[in-house]
Write a protein that holds these residues in place. Structure first.
Motif, PDB file in Angstrom:
ATOM      1  N   PHE A  45      -1.103   3.242   2.063  1.00 10.98           N
ATOM      2  CA  PHE A  45      -0.904   4.646   1.724  1.00 10.98           C
ATOM      3  C   PHE A  45       0.564   4.970   1.996  1.00 10.98           C
ATOM      4  CE2 PHE A  45      -5.463   4.691   2.384  1.00 10.98           C
ATOM      5  CZ  PHE A  45      -5.918   5.630   1.477  1.00 10.98           C
ATOM      6  N   HIS A  46       1.083   5.980   1.324  1.00 14.30           N
ATOM      7  CA  HIS A  46       2.449   6.415   1.586  1.00 14.30           C
ATOM      8  C   HIS A  46       2.500   7.168   2.920  1.00 14.30           C
ATOM      9  CE1 HIS A  46       3.766   5.092  -2.320  1.00 14.30           C
ATOM     10  NE2 HIS A  46       2.799   5.779  -2.894  1.00 14.30           N
ATOM     11  N   ASP A  47       3.685   7.245   3.504  1.00 12.76           N
ATOM     12  CA  ASP A  47       3.853   7.899   4.804  1.00 12.76           C
ATOM     13  C   ASP A  47       3.399   9.357   4.801  1.00 12.76           C
ATOM     14  OD1 ASP A  47       4.813   5.598   6.004  1.00 12.76           O
ATOM     15  OD2 ASP A  47       6.924   6.128   5.708  1.00 12.76           O
ATOM     16  N   ASP A  48       3.457  10.022   3.641  1.00 10.68           N
ATOM     17  CA  ASP A  48       3.037  11.424   3.566  1.00 10.68           C
ATOM     18  C   ASP A  48       1.517  11.573   3.422  1.00 10.68           C
ATOM     19  OD1 ASP A  48       2.602  10.650   0.936  1.00 10.68           O
ATOM     20  OD2 ASP A  48       3.943  12.153   0.060  1.00 10.68           O
ATOM     21  N   GLY A  49       0.783  10.449   3.471  1.00  6.67           N
ATOM     22  CA  GLY A  49      -0.678  10.502   3.374  1.00  6.67           C
ATOM     23  C   GLY A  49      -1.198  10.447   1.957  1.00  6.67           C
ATOM     24  N   SER A  50      -0.332  10.167   0.998  1.00  8.20           N
ATOM     25  CA  SER A  50      -0.779  10.103  -0.391  1.00  8.20           C
ATOM     26  C   SER A  50      -1.151   8.672  -0.776  1.00  8.20           C
ATOM     27  CB  SER A  50       0.307  10.635  -1.333  1.00  8.20           C
ATOM     28  OG  SER A  50       1.458   9.831  -1.291  1.00  8.20           O
TER      29      SER A  50
END
Length: 190
Positions: A45-50
């Motif tokens: 997952f991306h660091d922003d939670g996406s």
């Protein structure tokens, strides 16, 4: 500038350039362990939670995401995982169910990307398939996908491909623990 300081300056500039990158990174850092039953977004997952696009309808494989489980309650005999789109209602008006998997072993540390434990079963989702169906919101919209992990004191005895809502209803009386995490996805193309 003296020659000895030049490599240090170059190194600092390179670190700064990496820190300013516009490319999303895939998160591998898990939050601190607070000792509670949890389901967490794993590496990928991306660091922003996406979601990474490979875990969505925009990816070539629509791979199920990596998830981490922590502190499964004592007495659990089975885990049930669901993923719903909180921003899109189903035909019944409830959040749209994308994925339900049950009979996950209680000693599991999580689910690696694109992997289903041999003994696990998948339910028929609101999208009409007994498999993972990744995020696929309309272009330009951000949707929130809620993963819920249930720990059960009794196993569910339903066949593979049973309707997702039937599986979740069968789980309800035996729930001894519940954990959730949300991930987002915004499609940039239609």
């Amino acid at each position: 500038m003296p020659r000895a300081k030049l490599p240090i300056v170059v190194a600092l500039l390179m670190i700064g350039a990496v820190g300013c990158s516009k490319e999303p990174s895939t998160g591998s850092e898990l939050p601190p362990d607070d000792g509670k039953f949890a389901v967490l977004r794993g590496a990928g997952f991306h660091d922003d939670g996406s979601f990474d696009p490979r875990m969505t309808c925009d990816g070539a494989g629509d791979y199920s995401p990596p998830l981490v489980f922590r502190h499964v309650p004592a007495g659990a005999v089975e885990l049930v995982l669901s993923m719903v789109d909180d921003d899109k209602p189903s035909a019944t008006g409830d959040p749209l169910i994308h994925w339900v998997e049950w009979k996950i072993p209680p000693n599991s540390a999580g689910l690696p990307e694109h992997t289903k434990p041999d003994e696990a079963r998948e339910a028929l989702s609101d999208l009409g398939e007994a498999t993972y169906n990744g995020p696929c919101p309309p272009a330009g919209q951000t949707h929130h996908y809620r993963f819920t992990l249930l720990a059960l004191s009794k196993p569910i005895d339903l066949p593979y491909g049973s309707p997702a809502r039937k599986v979740l209803a069968a789980a309800k009386p035996s729930v001894i623990g519940s954990a959730t995490v949300v991930a987002t996805y915004e499609r940039t193309k239609a």
